[in-house]
Design an enzyme around this catalytic site. Structure first.
Site, mmCIF file in Angstrom:
data_model
loop_
_atom_site.group_PDB
_atom_site.id
_atom_site.type_symbol
_atom_site.label_atom_id
_atom_site.label_comp_id
_atom_site.label_asym_id
_atom_site.label_seq_id
_atom_site.Cartn_x
_atom_site.Cartn_y
_atom_site.Cartn_z
ATOM 1 N N ASP A 12 0.861 -1.181 0.000
ATOM 2 C CA ASP A 12 0.000 0.000 0.000
ATOM 3 C C ASP A 12 0.902 1.238 0.000
ATOM 4 O O ASP A 12 2.118 1.142 -0.184
ATOM 5 C CB ASP A 12 -1.015 -0.029 1.161
ATOM 6 C CG ASP A 12 -0.386 0.205 2.528
ATOM 7 O OD1 ASP A 12 0.862 0.337 2.600
ATOM 8 O OD2 ASP A 12 -1.125 0.274 3.515
ATOM 9 N N CYS A 69 2.985 -3.412 3.887
ATOM 10 C CA CYS A 69 2.161 -2.265 4.250
ATOM 11 C C CYS A 69 2.831 -1.638 5.471
ATOM 12 O O CYS A 69 4.008 -1.894 5.717
ATOM 13 C CB CYS A 69 0.690 -2.660 4.482
ATOM 14 S SG CYS A 69 0.366 -3.717 5.899
ATOM 15 N N THR A 71 2.435 -2.043 8.787
ATOM 16 C CA THR A 71 2.844 -3.057 9.763
ATOM 17 C C THR A 71 3.124 -4.413 9.113
ATOM 18 O O THR A 71 3.690 -5.289 9.767
ATOM 19 C CB THR A 71 1.723 -3.286 10.793
ATOM 20 O OG1 THR A 71 0.543 -3.714 10.078
ATOM 21 C CG2 THR A 71 1.426 -2.014 11.579
ATOM 22 N N GLY A 74 -2.015 -6.038 7.969
ATOM 23 C CA GLY A 74 -3.274 -5.974 7.230
ATOM 24 C C GLY A 74 -3.178 -6.620 5.867
ATOM 25 O O GLY A 74 -4.066 -7.384 5.449
ATOM 26 N N HIS A 102 9.447 -24.585 7.283
ATOM 27 C CA HIS A 102 8.457 -25.412 7.992
ATOM 28 C C HIS A 102 7.027 -25.197 7.515
ATOM 29 O O HIS A 102 6.210 -26.115 7.589
ATOM 30 C CB HIS A 102 8.526 -25.131 9.501
ATOM 31 C CG HIS A 102 9.704 -25.784 10.163
ATOM 32 N ND1 HIS A 102 9.834 -25.886 11.526
ATOM 33 C CD2 HIS A 102 10.831 -26.351 9.637
ATOM 34 C CE1 HIS A 102 10.978 -26.508 11.822
ATOM 35 N NE2 HIS A 102 11.600 -26.790 10.690
ATOM 36 N N ASN A 103 6.700 -23.998 7.086
ATOM 37 C CA ASN A 103 5.301 -23.691 6.725
ATOM 38 C C ASN A 103 5.079 -23.589 5.226
ATOM 39 O O ASN A 103 3.950 -23.387 4.782
ATOM 40 C CB ASN A 103 4.852 -22.388 7.396
ATOM 41 C CG ASN A 103 5.184 -22.333 8.875
ATOM 42 O OD1 ASN A 103 5.916 -21.452 9.316
ATOM 43 N ND2 ASN A 103 4.687 -23.284 9.630
ATOM 44 N N ARG A 113 6.840 0.229 8.455
ATOM 45 C CA ARG A 113 6.950 1.113 9.617
ATOM 46 C C ARG A 113 7.507 0.372 10.827
ATOM 47 O O ARG A 113 7.564 0.916 11.925
ATOM 48 C CB ARG A 113 5.574 1.710 9.939
ATOM 49 C CG ARG A 113 5.045 2.639 8.851
ATOM 50 C CD ARG A 113 3.607 3.076 9.117
ATOM 51 N NE ARG A 113 3.170 4.010 8.088
ATOM 52 C CZ ARG A 113 1.890 4.309 7.834
ATOM 53 N NH1 ARG A 113 0.930 3.739 8.545
ATOM 54 N NH2 ARG A 113 1.584 5.172 6.886
ATOM 55 N N ARG A 136 7.435 -34.266 7.908
ATOM 56 C CA ARG A 136 6.371 -33.990 8.885
ATOM 57 C C ARG A 136 5.800 -32.593 8.704
ATOM 58 O O ARG A 136 4.632 -32.342 9.007
ATOM 59 C CB ARG A 136 6.894 -34.186 10.314
ATOM 60 C CG ARG A 136 7.913 -33.160 10.768
ATOM 61 C CD ARG A 136 8.492 -33.520 12.139
ATOM 62 N NE ARG A 136 9.349 -32.482 12.690
ATOM 63 C CZ ARG A 136 10.612 -32.291 12.353
ATOM 64 N NH1 ARG A 136 11.178 -33.069 11.428
ATOM 65 N NH2 ARG A 136 11.335 -31.336 12.912
ATOM 66 N N HIS A 137 6.632 -31.676 8.185
ATOM 67 C CA HIS A 137 6.138 -30.314 7.966
ATOM 68 C C HIS A 137 5.127 -30.289 6.816
ATOM 69 O O HIS A 137 4.185 -29.501 6.828
ATOM 70 C CB HIS A 137 7.307 -29.373 7.686
ATOM 71 C CG HIS A 137 8.324 -29.388 8.783
ATOM 72 N ND1 HIS A 137 8.029 -28.978 10.074
ATOM 73 C CD2 HIS A 137 9.622 -29.812 8.809
ATOM 74 C CE1 HIS A 137 9.097 -29.134 10.839
ATOM 75 N NE2 HIS A 137 10.079 -29.637 10.095
HETATM 76 C C1 RB5 Z 1 -2.074 2.490 6.594
HETATM 77 O O1 RB5 Z 1 -2.144 3.656 7.345
HETATM 78 C C2 RB5 Z 1 -1.855 1.286 7.504
HETATM 79 O O2 RB5 Z 1 -3.004 1.032 8.248
HETATM 80 C C3 RB5 Z 1 -1.465 0.069 6.687
HETATM 81 O O3 RB5 Z 1 -0.308 0.354 5.950
HETATM 82 C C4 RB5 Z 1 -1.144 -1.184 7.481
HETATM 83 O O4 RB5 Z 1 -0.273 -0.918 8.526
HETATM 84 C C5 RB5 Z 1 -2.292 -1.995 7.884
HETATM 85 O O5 RB5 Z 1 -2.175 -3.115 8.390
#
Ligand code: RB5
Length: 146
Positions: A12, A69, A71, A74, A102-103, A113, A136-137
């Site tokens: 994003d 994104c 974090t 999302g 493993h996954n 961020r 096993r995985h």
């Molecule tokens: C955008 O502001 C922020 O919410 C998005 O980049 C992300 O961190 C969502 O999970």
């Protein structure tokens, strides 16, 4: 790397710069990069981009995906709604290696961020350089898929 793999990238607006750094890095490692944008920092909606990237992987058009994104959370949640996608969000190299080993994660998510560029690129390396161990995985991954 025995055969060139296609890797879809998306993000994003919060991760445009880091996505471009990841694209350059992944291409330099010899992978084919399919960067599906967006290309501007105009505010957008991470579910759209997570789903679009995940569909490239689920359809077989791309082998793996890296999405970003703010974090990483999302866009990871959106990608995991697409059947066949196993996406983990990573802020450390050990986890990035293990979601592949493993996954059998076919997508990696990173929070722009949360981690700086140097760590993000090391996370990408750990993910791409790892190999699924199977055994096993594989049994457990099959259980995820239901
Ligand atoms: C955008 O502001 C922020 O919410 C998005 O980049 C992300 O961190 C969502 O999970």
């Amino acid at each position: 790397m025995s055969d060139t793999k296609r890797i879809v990238l998306s993000s994003d607006h919060a991760a445009i710069d880091l996505r471009q750094a990841v694209a350059t890095h992944v291409a330099a490692k010899g992978y084919e990069v399919v960067d599906i944008g967006p290309t501007t920092t105009e505010t957008t909606h991470y579910p759209l981009h997570g789903k679009a990237a995940a569909e490239r992987v689920a359809s077989g058009d791309c082998d793996l995906g890296i999405i970003l994104c703010g974090t990483g959370q999302g866009i990871m949640m959106a990608a995991n709604k697409v059947p066949g996608i196993r996406c983990g969000v990573c802020s450390d190299t050990f986890s990035a290696s293990m979601i592949r080993a493993h996954n059998n994660a076919n997508m990696l998510s990173i929070g722009a961020r949360v981690v700086g560029e140097g760590l993000a690129l090391a996370i990408v390396d750990a993910y791409l350089d790892a190999e699924f161990e199977g055994g096993r995985h594989g049994t457990r991954v099959d259980m995820i898929e239901g």
